[in-house]
Design an enzyme around this catalytic site. Sequence first.
Site, PDB file in Angstrom:
ATOM      1  N   ASP A 122      78.491 -43.678  44.519  1.00  0.00           N
ATOM      2  CA  ASP A 122      77.234 -43.670  43.785  1.00  0.00           C
ATOM      3  C   ASP A 122      76.195 -44.601  44.402  1.00  0.00           C
ATOM      4  O   ASP A 122      75.304 -45.085  43.713  1.00  0.00           O
ATOM      5  CB  ASP A 122      77.488 -44.067  42.317  1.00  0.00           C
ATOM      6  CG  ASP A 122      76.357 -43.630  41.394  1.00  0.00           C
ATOM      7  OD1 ASP A 122      75.658 -42.669  41.736  1.00  0.00           O
ATOM      8  OD2 ASP A 122      76.174 -44.260  40.346  1.00  0.00           O
ATOM      9  N   CYS A 177      83.572 -21.633  25.433  1.00  0.00           N
ATOM     10  CA  CYS A 177      83.281 -22.876  24.709  1.00  0.00           C
ATOM     11  C   CYS A 177      81.881 -23.378  25.042  1.00  0.00           C
ATOM     12  O   CYS A 177      81.466 -23.379  26.198  1.00  0.00           O
ATOM     13  CB  CYS A 177      84.317 -23.944  25.064  1.00  0.00           C
ATOM     14  SG  CYS A 177      84.024 -25.543  24.272  1.00  0.00           S
ATOM     15  N   CYS A 236      79.879 -28.825  24.180  1.00  0.00           N
ATOM     16  CA  CYS A 236      79.051 -29.873  24.785  1.00  0.00           C
ATOM     17  C   CYS A 236      77.568 -29.553  24.657  1.00  0.00           C
ATOM     18  O   CYS A 236      76.744 -30.458  24.476  1.00  0.00           O
ATOM     19  CB  CYS A 236      79.444 -30.085  26.251  1.00  0.00           C
ATOM     20  SG  CYS A 236      79.272 -28.634  27.310  1.00  0.00           S
ATOM     21  N   CYS A 251      67.841 -36.369  28.352  1.00  0.00           N
ATOM     22  CA  CYS A 251      69.192 -36.919  28.216  1.00  0.00           C
ATOM     23  C   CYS A 251      69.146 -38.380  27.764  1.00  0.00           C
ATOM     24  O   CYS A 251      68.433 -39.201  28.345  1.00  0.00           O
ATOM     25  CB  CYS A 251      69.921 -36.797  29.548  1.00  0.00           C
ATOM     26  SG  CYS A 251      71.586 -37.501  29.552  1.00  0.00           S
ATOM     27  N   CYS A 256      78.608 -35.404  24.760  1.00  0.00           N
ATOM     28  CA  CYS A 256      79.027 -34.156  25.409  1.00  0.00           C
ATOM     29  C   CYS A 256      80.378 -34.313  26.101  1.00  0.00           C
ATOM     30  O   CYS A 256      81.106 -33.328  26.283  1.00  0.00           O
ATOM     31  CB  CYS A 256      77.971 -33.670  26.395  1.00  0.00           C
ATOM     32  SG  CYS A 256      77.690 -34.757  27.808  1.00  0.00           S
ATOM     33  N   CYS A 261      84.544 -32.519  24.292  1.00  0.00           N
ATOM     34  CA  CYS A 261      85.223 -31.522  25.113  1.00  0.00           C
ATOM     35  C   CYS A 261      86.702 -31.397  24.731  1.00  0.00           C
ATOM     36  O   CYS A 261      87.435 -32.391  24.716  1.00  0.00           O
ATOM     37  CB  CYS A 261      85.109 -31.896  26.592  1.00  0.00           C
ATOM     38  SG  CYS A 261      85.957 -30.730  27.695  1.00  0.00           S
TER      39      CYS A 261
END
Length: 389
Positions: free
Chosen positions: A129, A186, A189, A209, A239, A243
């Site tokens: 990252d 599904c 989320c 977000c 989200c 799950c």
Amino acid sequence: MRRLVEDRARHLGFCGLRITRPDRVPHLPERLAHWLAEGAHGTMDWMEERADQRASPVALWPGVRSILVVAMSYRPEEDPLALVARRGHGAIAAYAQRRDYHEVLKGKLKELGGYLSAKADARVKVFCDTAPVMEKALAEAAGLGWQGKHTVLISREAGNWLLLGAIYTSAEFEPDAPGVDRCGSCRACLDICPTDALPAPYRLDARRCISYLTIEHQGPIPAAFRTAIGNRVFGCDDCLAICPWNKFARQAAETRLSARDDLAAPDLRTLAALDEAGFRTFFAGTPVKRTGRDRFLRNVLIAVGNSTEPGLASSAVARLADASPLVRGMAVWACGRLLDGDALRDLHRRFGADEADGHVREEWAFALTAGREGTRSPSAPHHETGAQT
């Protein structure tokens, strides 16, 4: 050679290692270009600056022949969704309740990369990252899991709770089969997102977000999103936590990054009282520290305003004279949510009459005229309300 590297990765605490090649992500340039063209990355200009290298591993390093993608679990002990209902406490994303993953993973990646380099007599570059690397797409291509409809990597073994790192190497390895999308019909989320930041499956509008707004966004958070933020003071796990694949996450405690108990549900009064030194001390070694005290207090005061607890109003009042306009503005908003008109007018006479910052003045005007019923401030930047695209 591969078995040796996998054994060393497990010894270092990684819960998964898979391998891909730079030509196994041919869709990346088109997908990234489309996302950037929509402006869905918000003010994260660094996503654009080296987009060519982000979209192509070879553009970043022409010598790469294989890419090893590793994962480390940070599965939380408690359900993050339960904390959202505890409005007197701040909700910090599960990954940020731990030591900064940049430091942890980077050190372990360097050790694993050095081991690979010595054993294979190959060059390596490690990324966590901190460079233009699309770790999630590479992880899917390598078979660690698949990018779910919320765009986060999902693993059959570890659920949604994975931190990723990549090792680019000049060594030749046989690639693994890519991950298979197992989301099916599904849409949990998508439906749970408080701000509709997932307008369609596999599409994220970062401008909406909560993780982006509370971590990356620099200025005042648009008022259209403040109520939806609730008590989330750093990031959002909704989200991820909803799950159904999380029920299969069974990583042993010794393979997870351990969390700090005092960050599981910190009291909003304690957080709102932090000065610069206190903030740095309390969040030392965590990802929260990188956001800075002023932006974090901005988030905390939004949570205070959403608490509906009049007893917390004193925490907001105490910040009306803060040195930071960003903090003062959110303190005004919180007071407007928790106090009646007479109390607000008195506070305005004491703290707002001589306010020099334009944004804070607008927050005062909004609070005095709209009070608790308002949901939109005249200072909210229209271009950042994040229209669904």
